[in-house]
Write a protein that holds these residues in place. Structure first.
Motif, PDB file in Angstrom:
ATOM      1  N   PHE A   1       0.831  -1.200   0.000  1.00 31.17           N
ATOM      2  CA  PHE A   1       0.000   0.000   0.000  1.00 31.17           C
ATOM      3  C   PHE A   1       0.867   1.252   0.000  1.00 31.17           C
ATOM      4  O   PHE A   1       0.609   2.206  -0.740  1.00 31.17           O
ATOM      5  CB  PHE A   1      -0.915  -0.001   1.226  1.00 31.17           C
ATOM      6  CG  PHE A   1      -1.806   1.209   1.331  1.00 31.17           C
ATOM      7  CD1 PHE A   1      -3.025   1.253   0.669  1.00 31.17           C
ATOM      8  CD2 PHE A   1      -1.433   2.311   2.093  1.00 31.17           C
ATOM      9  CE1 PHE A   1      -3.854   2.365   0.756  1.00 31.17           C
ATOM     10  CE2 PHE A   1      -2.239   3.431   2.187  1.00 31.17           C
ATOM     11  CZ  PHE A   1      -3.455   3.455   1.518  1.00 31.17           C
ATOM     12  N   SER A   2       1.894   1.259   0.835  1.00 30.83           N
ATOM     13  CA  SER A   2       2.781   2.420   0.903  1.00 30.83           C
ATOM     14  C   SER A   2       3.465   2.680  -0.430  1.00 30.83           C
ATOM     15  O   SER A   2       3.596   3.824  -0.868  1.00 30.83           O
ATOM     16  CB  SER A   2       3.827   2.214   2.007  1.00 30.83           C
ATOM     17  OG  SER A   2       4.712   3.311   2.084  1.00 30.83           O
ATOM     18  N   ILE A   3       3.873   1.608  -1.100  1.00 29.26           N
ATOM     19  CA  ILE A   3       4.549   1.759  -2.395  1.00 29.26           C
ATOM     20  C   ILE A   3       3.575   2.266  -3.451  1.00 29.26           C
ATOM     21  O   ILE A   3       3.868   3.203  -4.201  1.00 29.26           O
ATOM     22  CB  ILE A   3       5.157   0.411  -2.839  1.00 29.26           C
ATOM     23  CG1 ILE A   3       6.288  -0.003  -1.884  1.00 29.26           C
ATOM     24  CG2 ILE A   3       5.673   0.507  -4.273  1.00 29.26           C
ATOM     25  CD1 ILE A   3       6.774  -1.424  -2.108  1.00 29.26           C
ATOM     26  N   THR A   4       2.394   1.662  -3.526  1.00 29.21           N
ATOM     27  CA  THR A   4       1.472   1.969  -4.617  1.00 29.21           C
ATOM     28  C   THR A   4       0.753   3.294  -4.454  1.00 29.21           C
ATOM     29  O   THR A   4       0.206   3.826  -5.429  1.00 29.21           O
ATOM     30  CB  THR A   4       0.426   0.849  -4.782  1.00 29.21           C
ATOM     31  OG1 THR A   4      -0.263   0.647  -3.534  1.00 29.21           O
ATOM     32  CG2 THR A   4       1.089  -0.447  -5.203  1.00 29.21           C
ATOM     33  N   THR A   5       0.725   3.844  -3.244  1.00 29.48           N
ATOM     34  CA  THR A   5       0.090   5.154  -3.040  1.00 29.48           C
ATOM     35  C   THR A   5       1.105   6.283  -2.978  1.00 29.48           C
ATOM     36  O   THR A   5       0.750   7.422  -2.682  1.00 29.48           O
ATOM     37  CB  THR A   5      -0.752   5.164  -1.750  1.00 29.48           C
ATOM     38  OG1 THR A   5       0.052   4.762  -0.636  1.00 29.48           O
ATOM     39  CG2 THR A   5      -1.951   4.238  -1.872  1.00 29.48           C
ATOM     40  N   THR A   6       2.355   5.979  -3.270  1.00 28.98           N
ATOM     41  CA  THR A   6       3.384   7.013  -3.323  1.00 28.98           C
ATOM     42  C   THR A   6       3.179   7.878  -4.565  1.00 28.98           C
ATOM     43  O   THR A   6       2.954   7.353  -5.662  1.00 28.98           O
ATOM     44  CB  THR A   6       4.786   6.384  -3.342  1.00 28.98           C
ATOM     45  OG1 THR A   6       4.975   5.655  -2.133  1.00 28.98           O
ATOM     46  CG2 THR A   6       5.864   7.462  -3.456  1.00 28.98           C
ATOM     47  N   LEU A   7       3.256   9.173  -4.384  1.00 28.36           N
ATOM     48  CA  LEU A   7       3.012  10.122  -5.466  1.00 28.36           C
ATOM     49  C   LEU A   7       3.930   9.850  -6.658  1.00 28.36           C
ATOM     50  O   LEU A   7       5.153   9.839  -6.523  1.00 28.36           O
ATOM     51  CB  LEU A   7       3.230  11.545  -4.956  1.00 28.36           C
ATOM     52  CG  LEU A   7       2.896  12.696  -5.901  1.00 28.36           C
ATOM     53  CD1 LEU A   7       1.403  12.716  -6.189  1.00 28.36           C
ATOM     54  CD2 LEU A   7       3.339  14.022  -5.289  1.00 28.36           C
ATOM     55  N   GLY A   8       3.336   9.605  -7.822  1.00 29.35           N
ATOM     56  CA  GLY A   8       4.105   9.435  -9.047  1.00 29.35           C
ATOM     57  C   GLY A   8       4.840   8.122  -9.182  1.00 29.35           C
ATOM     58  O   GLY A   8       5.682   7.971 -10.073  1.00 29.35           O
ATOM     59  N   ALA A   9       4.531   7.140  -8.328  1.00 29.65           N
ATOM     60  CA  ALA A   9       5.287   5.890  -8.363  1.00 29.65           C
ATOM     61  C   ALA A   9       4.978   5.051  -9.587  1.00 29.65           C
ATOM     62  O   ALA A   9       5.833   4.300 -10.065  1.00 29.65           O
ATOM     63  CB  ALA A   9       5.014   5.085  -7.093  1.00 29.65           C
ATOM     64  N   PHE A  10       3.764   5.176 -10.130  1.00 33.88           N
ATOM     65  CA  PHE A  10       3.363   4.338 -11.263  1.00 33.88           C
ATOM     66  C   PHE A  10       2.716   5.195 -12.341  1.00 33.88           C
ATOM     67  O   PHE A  10       1.771   5.932 -12.079  1.00 33.88           O
ATOM     68  CB  PHE A  10       2.402   3.238 -10.803  1.00 33.88           C
ATOM     69  CG  PHE A  10       3.047   2.234  -9.892  1.00 33.88           C
ATOM     70  CD1 PHE A  10       3.717   1.139 -10.415  1.00 33.88           C
ATOM     71  CD2 PHE A  10       3.015   2.397  -8.519  1.00 33.88           C
ATOM     72  CE1 PHE A  10       4.333   0.220  -9.582  1.00 33.88           C
ATOM     73  CE2 PHE A  10       3.618   1.491  -7.676  1.00 33.88           C
ATOM     74  CZ  PHE A  10       4.293   0.392  -8.209  1.00 33.88           C
ATOM     75  N   LEU A  11       3.226   5.045 -13.566  1.00 30.18           N
ATOM     76  CA  LEU A  11       2.745   5.840 -14.695  1.00 30.18           C
ATOM     77  C   LEU A  11       1.267   5.583 -14.972  1.00 30.18           C
ATOM     78  O   LEU A  11       0.556   6.468 -15.453  1.00 30.18           O
ATOM     79  CB  LEU A  11       3.576   5.536 -15.936  1.00 30.18           C
ATOM     80  CG  LEU A  11       3.272   6.353 -17.199  1.00 30.18           C
ATOM     81  CD1 LEU A  11       3.477   7.847 -16.930  1.00 30.18           C
ATOM     82  CD2 LEU A  11       4.154   5.890 -18.355  1.00 30.18           C
ATOM     83  N   VAL A  12       0.785   4.395 -14.628  1.00 28.56           N
ATOM     84  CA  VAL A  12      -0.610   4.063 -14.907  1.00 28.56           C
ATOM     85  C   VAL A  12      -1.575   4.986 -14.174  1.00 28.56           C
ATOM     86  O   VAL A  12      -2.707   5.191 -14.613  1.00 28.56           O
ATOM     87  CB  VAL A  12      -0.889   2.583 -14.552  1.00 28.56           C
ATOM     88  CG1 VAL A  12      -0.831   2.357 -13.045  1.00 28.56           C
ATOM     89  CG2 VAL A  12      -2.236   2.142 -15.104  1.00 28.56           C
ATOM     90  N   ASP A  13      -1.140   5.590 -13.059  1.00 30.72           N
ATOM     91  CA  ASP A  13      -2.016   6.533 -12.358  1.00 30.72           C
ATOM     92  C   ASP A  13      -2.199   7.819 -13.160  1.00 30.72           C
ATOM     93  O   ASP A  13      -3.238   8.475 -13.062  1.00 30.72           O
ATOM     94  CB  ASP A  13      -1.448   6.855 -10.971  1.00 30.72           C
ATOM     95  CG  ASP A  13      -1.611   5.709 -10.002  1.00 30.72           C
ATOM     96  OD1 ASP A  13      -2.674   5.059 -10.035  1.00 30.72           O
ATOM     97  OD2 ASP A  13      -0.696   5.437  -9.209  1.00 30.72           O
ATOM     98  N   ALA A  14      -1.196   8.191 -13.934  1.00 26.31           N
ATOM     99  CA  ALA A  14      -1.312   9.379 -14.781  1.00 26.31           C
ATOM    100  C   ALA A  14      -1.918   9.041 -16.136  1.00 26.31           C
ATOM    101  O   ALA A  14      -2.593   9.872 -16.747  1.00 26.31           O
ATOM    102  CB  ALA A  14       0.063  10.028 -14.970  1.00 26.31           C
TER     103      ALA A  14
END
Length: 505
Positions: free
Chosen positions: A206-219
């Motif tokens: 959870f900590s990794i995946t909710t880190t700002l900008g960690a995954f391009l798929v969120d953008a």
């Protein structure tokens, strides 16, 4: 390089979104807040920090002030760096800022979308808050759990006597023990516990995946449709593994309670209470399951970080530790352990805990708030769907509110005009304030008070050399002290006897 149809479509969508966003902003007579200029089409993608984001973003305030705007592939972010602005928007205008943005990686792919922390503002969110309020929503509601909390902390003290070198593991087991007992009526096993292990893994994810900008798929949400075998789609393989762990964290203890209820062996708990007293529908039962998982997952991990930060602070500031011990000895004496009734008479210990909370916020960037409509604030335009983030780390180091902000100084809360209590910020804002704050506050304070009453904490010595803790913290949306060595010894034989006597009772 030949562009695949998917990549080409993604690029066209980004371009369209960028033009649409730029047009909607330009037609408004108010500007967005200042910030890094960015590049055409991609905006501030290259400006975004990749680790310890709160530190880098705080540096931006020296150039652009306390309210900073960035645009990442057409998505707007506004960062708030003063208590005044955070309260004005996230508290006083909470009707506009209580929603959550959609996080594709953490929410949809890894499965946290149903948890309270990522639930969109609406009926499901309000129902979950009502569940929490009934069971642990106030200090009076929490009172029936005081004995349980004391028992788990006594177990923690006993573990420290025998294996003090495993302090971090003991903190985690104690936090899990308290919350598992309240949430599911389950007693955590000594040694390895399957529930604790699965939650540890799930919360790290959870900590990794909710880190700002960690995954391009969120953008670029369209990327979630890429098959996992495509080069560059490693995030899909990670998501599949992490999703299984998320589901196990929510399903396993919930199924255990339901089975025990069928057998007539279930102990009182948050989950049992709700399953017995609510008019169940499949939707409501699912919400009970995920609200329980949210209580356990979120509460355990954040409490662990704070208490470990307390041990770090006491290792680094022995004179403050001694002053806190003197207050406990004066108020409590040396013939018993502190109790809940002692708290109001331990202002210096309270101030020590406050300073730990201020200098070591567990979620440095707080929760993400989504603007549900266009807004104007201080002459700035905040477009609908903007992600608004209060930089808690920066708020708690504001030299105007906390003079000499980097100093560990509990006395700042004991003056006739004390510094503002960090609890007003670390648990969030408005309708998104942490519903488990009373449980977290109670557990942390009494763990710290009981440790101060019974143990001496100091720097470790190896081969005659003093080991200095680095004082560094991990990256991620939930930040922990990096593991460090320290010496933990019972203050006296009397202290050891008190601990063991409490455990035997």
């Amino acid at each position: 390089m030949t562009l695949s149809p998917l990549m080409l479509n993604s690029a066209l969508i980004v371009l369209g979104l960028y033009i649409l966003r730029r047009y909607s902003i330009r037609k408004n007579r108010f500007p967005v807040p200042p910030g890094p200029r960015g590049l055409p089409f991609v905006g501030n993608v290259l400006d975004m920090p990749t680790s310890h984001e709160w530190l880098a973003i705080t540096e931006w305030t020296k150039r652009w002030g306390d309210i900073i705007h960035v645009n990442v592939l057409g998505k707007h972010f506004v960062f708030l760096h003063s208590a005044e602005d955070a309260v004005a928007l996230l508290d006083k205008r909470s009707s506009k800022y209580s929603d959550r943005p959609t996080l594709i990686m953490a929410g949809e792919l890894v499965g946290w979308v149903a948890s309270l922390g990522l639930t969109r503002y609406g009926d499901r969110f309000r129902e979950s808050r009502r569940f929490f309020s009934r069971i642990i929503g106030s200090k009076s509601a929490l009172r029936p759990f005081h004995e349980l909390i004391e028992t788990e902390i006594h177990k923690f003290l006993r573990r420290l006597i025998y294996t003090p070198e495993n302090v971090h593991e003991h903190i985690r087991k104690t936090a899990s023990g308290i919350i598992m007992k309240i949430t599911y009526g389950y007693s955590v096993m000594e040694g390895k516990d399957p529930y604790v292990e699965i939650v540890d893994r799930a919360m790290e994810n959870f900590s990794i995946t909710t880190t700002l900008g960690a995954f391009l798929v969120d953008a670029l949400p369209i990327l979630r449709y890429i098959p996992s075998w495509v080069p560059g789609a490693r995030f899909k393989k990670l998501a599949a593994v992490w999703r299984a762990e998320t589901m196990a964290m929510a399903e396993m203890p919930f199924a255990m309670v339901k089975q025990q209820m069928r057998e007539g062996t279930a102990l009182p708990s948050y989950t049992k209470n709700l399953l017995e007293t609510e008019t169940l529908t499949p939707e409501k039962e699912d919400n009970i399951k995920w609200s329980a998982a949210s209580m356990y997952g979120g509460g355990a991990d954040t409490t662990v970080s704070t208490i470990y930060s307390f041990f770090l602070a006491m290792t680094m500031y022995p004179e403050i530790q001694q002053k806190a011990k003197e207050e406990i000895d004066r108020v409590v004496g040396k013939d018993r352990l502190p109790t809940f009734a002692d708290r109001e008479n331990l202002p210096y210990v309270e101030a020590v805990v406050n300073e730990v909370l201020r200098l070591s916020p567990v979620v440095p960037l707080g929760g993400f708030h989504r603007a549900s409509q266009d807004d104007i604030y201080k002459g700035y335009f905040i477009p609908k769907d903007t992600v608004v983030i209060a930089n808690i780390w920066a708020l708690l180091r504001d030299p105007e509110r906390y003079p000499d902000p980097s100093a560990f100084n509990p006395d700042r809360y004991l003056h006739p005009n004390p510094n503002r209590n960090p609890r007003e910020f670390i648990f969030g804002f408005g309708r998104r304030i942490c519903p488990g704050l009373n449980l977290a506050d109670t557990s942390v304070f009494f763990t710290c008070a009981m440790v101060l009453a019974t143990f001496d904490i100091s720097k470790a010595v190896e081969n005659g050399v003093i080991i200095e803790p680095s004082g560094e913290y991990t990256a991620g949306s939930i930040s922990h002290p990096k593991e460090f060595k320290c010496s933990i010894k019972p203050r006296t034989s009397k202290a050891s006897s008190l601990i063991l006597a409490e455990f035997e009772q």
